[in-house]
Design a protein around this motif. Structure first.
Motif, PDB file in Angstrom:
ATOM      1  N   SER A 214       2.810  -4.518 -13.806  1.00 35.43           N
ATOM      2  CA  SER A 214       3.983  -4.050 -13.384  1.00 35.43           C
ATOM      3  C   SER A 214       4.850  -4.943 -12.235  1.00 35.43           C
ATOM      4  N   ALA A 215       5.916  -4.766 -12.299  1.00 35.88           N
ATOM      5  CA  ALA A 215       6.893  -5.759 -11.557  1.00 35.88           C
ATOM      6  C   ALA A 215       6.716  -5.046 -10.034  1.00 35.88           C
ATOM      7  N   LEU A 216       6.154  -3.979  -9.970  1.00 40.30           N
ATOM      8  CA  LEU A 216       5.896  -3.305  -8.436  1.00 40.30           C
ATOM      9  C   LEU A 216       4.641  -3.616  -7.944  1.00 40.30           C
ATOM     10  N   TYR A 217       3.996  -4.496  -8.894  1.00 43.73           N
ATOM     11  CA  TYR A 217       2.598  -4.541  -8.228  1.00 43.73           C
ATOM     12  C   TYR A 217       2.233  -5.189  -6.819  1.00 43.73           C
ATOM     13  N   ASP A 218       3.118  -6.316  -6.447  1.00 44.15           N
ATOM     14  CA  ASP A 218       3.204  -6.721  -5.368  1.00 44.15           C
ATOM     15  C   ASP A 218       3.512  -5.799  -4.151  1.00 44.15           C
ATOM     16  N   PHE A 219       4.140  -4.519  -4.704  1.00 43.48           N
ATOM     17  CA  PHE A 219       4.442  -3.509  -3.526  1.00 43.48           C
ATOM     18  C   PHE A 219       3.635  -2.319  -3.433  1.00 43.48           C
ATOM     19  N   ARG A 220       2.498  -2.484  -4.208  1.00 46.43           N
ATOM     20  CA  ARG A 220       1.513  -1.319  -4.284  1.00 46.43           C
ATOM     21  C   ARG A 220       1.195  -0.915  -2.893  1.00 46.43           C
ATOM     22  N   ASP A 221       0.873  -1.811  -1.892  1.00 45.13           N
ATOM     23  CA  ASP A 221       0.453  -1.396  -0.566  1.00 45.13           C
ATOM     24  C   ASP A 221       1.495  -0.787   0.381  1.00 45.13           C
TER      25      ASP A 221
END
Lengths: 271, 180
Positions: A214-221
């Motif tokens: 996902s493009a949002l992987y880095d923003f999971r936290d």
């Protein structure tokens, strides 16, 4: 008359105070000071300044250390609660239950009269007990919700709420759109507006962010933290626990992130 | 803490972030991640200090002092580096110098100095506190405060010392005059 180069003199004072002078240099420096009132005053002023700075710094450092060491804000959390009113409510419930007590033998009247009189009292006692139970459950639920909501507004956690609006500017295409949606959702979490929709959308986006592709992987936290806070603001703290536990697992190595998560989880476990 | 202060703190942290992280990486050879961690820890500490009213405004030297303390603490914990001491002045040397003059210094003068150093104007507060208070080098201060190089800091520090001397002498005279 030769003008004194104070900049160089100050460096020599510095060298003297930090024990960088040789014994010969030191002797010459002291002799220079005793022969010049002006230089003596300046050197002493610097020594006094350093000394006062150290004392002030010591005071400041102890204040800073207090803040760094402040792992739990439980006390301040309880400080805002109106404990007295809760206790008063419970006391009134307890006094209502005295209606259940049978009349004592010395209250007069025959046994028949006593039984006759007892039923309405038992009924009214039962109703009072039910009402007390409902009130108690109501108070308990309201209190739990209130505790969750209070946790969500605790200041120390706000420092971890990321404002990624700058980061989003780097995205292109679809992700840029997602970024602006995220920024809007985070704002909602902060202000407590449109929580129903915000929670639903954050849940979907968080599920998406957990996928490595996902493009949002880095923003999971960031998503996890905001989702947990949205739950708290809605008074649904139990739902925040698994989200925070997952987040903690991912960040065990980073005390800066892990400590507040652990701290918050500890508080949630106690509610 | 009101929203105005939060906003001010937010702007302050944004303006300090890059410079501080770069400085920590250069000065202490921290990785990006380590420097970022310490910056965040320092930010939170500053936030708490403001929230609890220990300081009213986010100030550069105060914030850098927090970051420096945290950096040194991290280095000592991880690598046990004893030589990195942020307090390079020897107490006995300070006492020796203060005792050189037979007249000595009165407690009143110490109070005057304390008052002066706790309310220094910009940029003297940043420079003098960083140099004498924290034992930072002139080149570190140049990086921290965004000066061109150490020589510029040296000149500015010289001017600050001159002002400090004038104020110290002036306040001493005033104290003497008041006593009479």
């Amino acid at each position: 008359m030769i003008k004194t180069d104070y900049e160089d003199f100050d460096i020599r004072v510095d060298r003297f105070l930090s024990r960088k002078m040789t014994s010969e240099e030191e002797a010459a420096f002291k002799a220079e000071l005793t022969s010049s009132k002006d230089l003596m005053e300046r050197a002493q002023m610097i020594a006094l300044m350093i000394n006062e700075m150290r004392l002030l710094k010591k005071e400041q450092n102890s204040l800073i250390a207090e803040e760094v060491a402040e792992a739990s804000h439980w006390h301040s959390f309880l400080g805002g609660m109106n404990v007295a009113s809760v206790v008063d409510d419970m006391d009134s419930v307890r006094s209502d239950s005295t209606a259940m007590n049978p009349p004592s033998s010395d209250s007069g009247g025959t046994q028949q009269e006593k039984v006759h009189c007892l039923w309405p009292k038992i009924m009214s006692g039962a109703v009072a007990a039910c009402m007390a139970g409902v009130v108690f459950m109501g108070i308990r639920h309201a209190y739990t919700v209130w505790q969750y909501q209070n946790l969500a507004t605790e200041r120390q956690y706000q420092a971890y709420v990321c404002d990624n609006s700058d980061d989003f500017a780097h995205f292109r295409g679809d992700v840029l759109m997602e970024g602006s949606v995220l920024a809007m959702l985070y704002r909602n979490v902060q202000t407590g507006e449109n929580l129903e929709i915000t929670v639903r959308q954050l849940e979907q986006l968080y599920a998406e962010a957990l996928k490595e592709s996902s493009a949002l992987y880095d923003f999971r936290d960031d998503l996890a933290w905001n989702l947990a806070f949205a739950y708290l603001k809605k008074g649904e703290g139990k739902k925040a626990i698994p989200v925070l536990e997952e987040m903690l697992k991912r960040n065990e190595r980073y005390p800066v992130l892990a400590n507040p998560i652990r701290d918050l989880l500890d508080k949630l476990y106690q509610i | 803490m009101d929203s105005e202060k939060t906003k001010k703190l937010d702007l302050f942290l944004k303006s300090e972030r890059t410079r501080m992280i770069n400085w920590m990486k250069k000065r202490f050879s921290f990785s990006d991640e380590e420097a970022e961690d310490i910056f965040q820890e320092a930010s939170i500490t500053l936030y708490l200090c403001m929230q609890h009213g220990k300081i009213q405004e986010p100030a550069v030297p105060y914030f850098w002092r927090i970051a420096m303390n945290l950096s040194l603490k991290a280095l000592r914990q991880e690598q046990n580096l004893e030589f990195l001491d942020d307090r390079p002045y020897d107490s006995s040397k300070i006492e020796e110098l203060l005792a050189l003059n037979q007249e000595g210094l009165t407690p009143g003068q110490a109070e005057i100095m304390r008052d002066i150093v706790s309310r220094l104007p910009h940029p003297c507060e940043e420079i003098l506190w960083s140099f004498y208070g924290d034992g930072m080098s002139l080149s570190d201060i140049a990086v921290m405060l965004g000066y061109k190089n150490a020589a510029v800091v040296k000149t500015t520090k010289g001017n600050c010392m001159q002002k400090l001397k004038m104020r110290f002498d002036g306040d001493k005279k005033e104290m003497f005059y008041d006593k009479d």
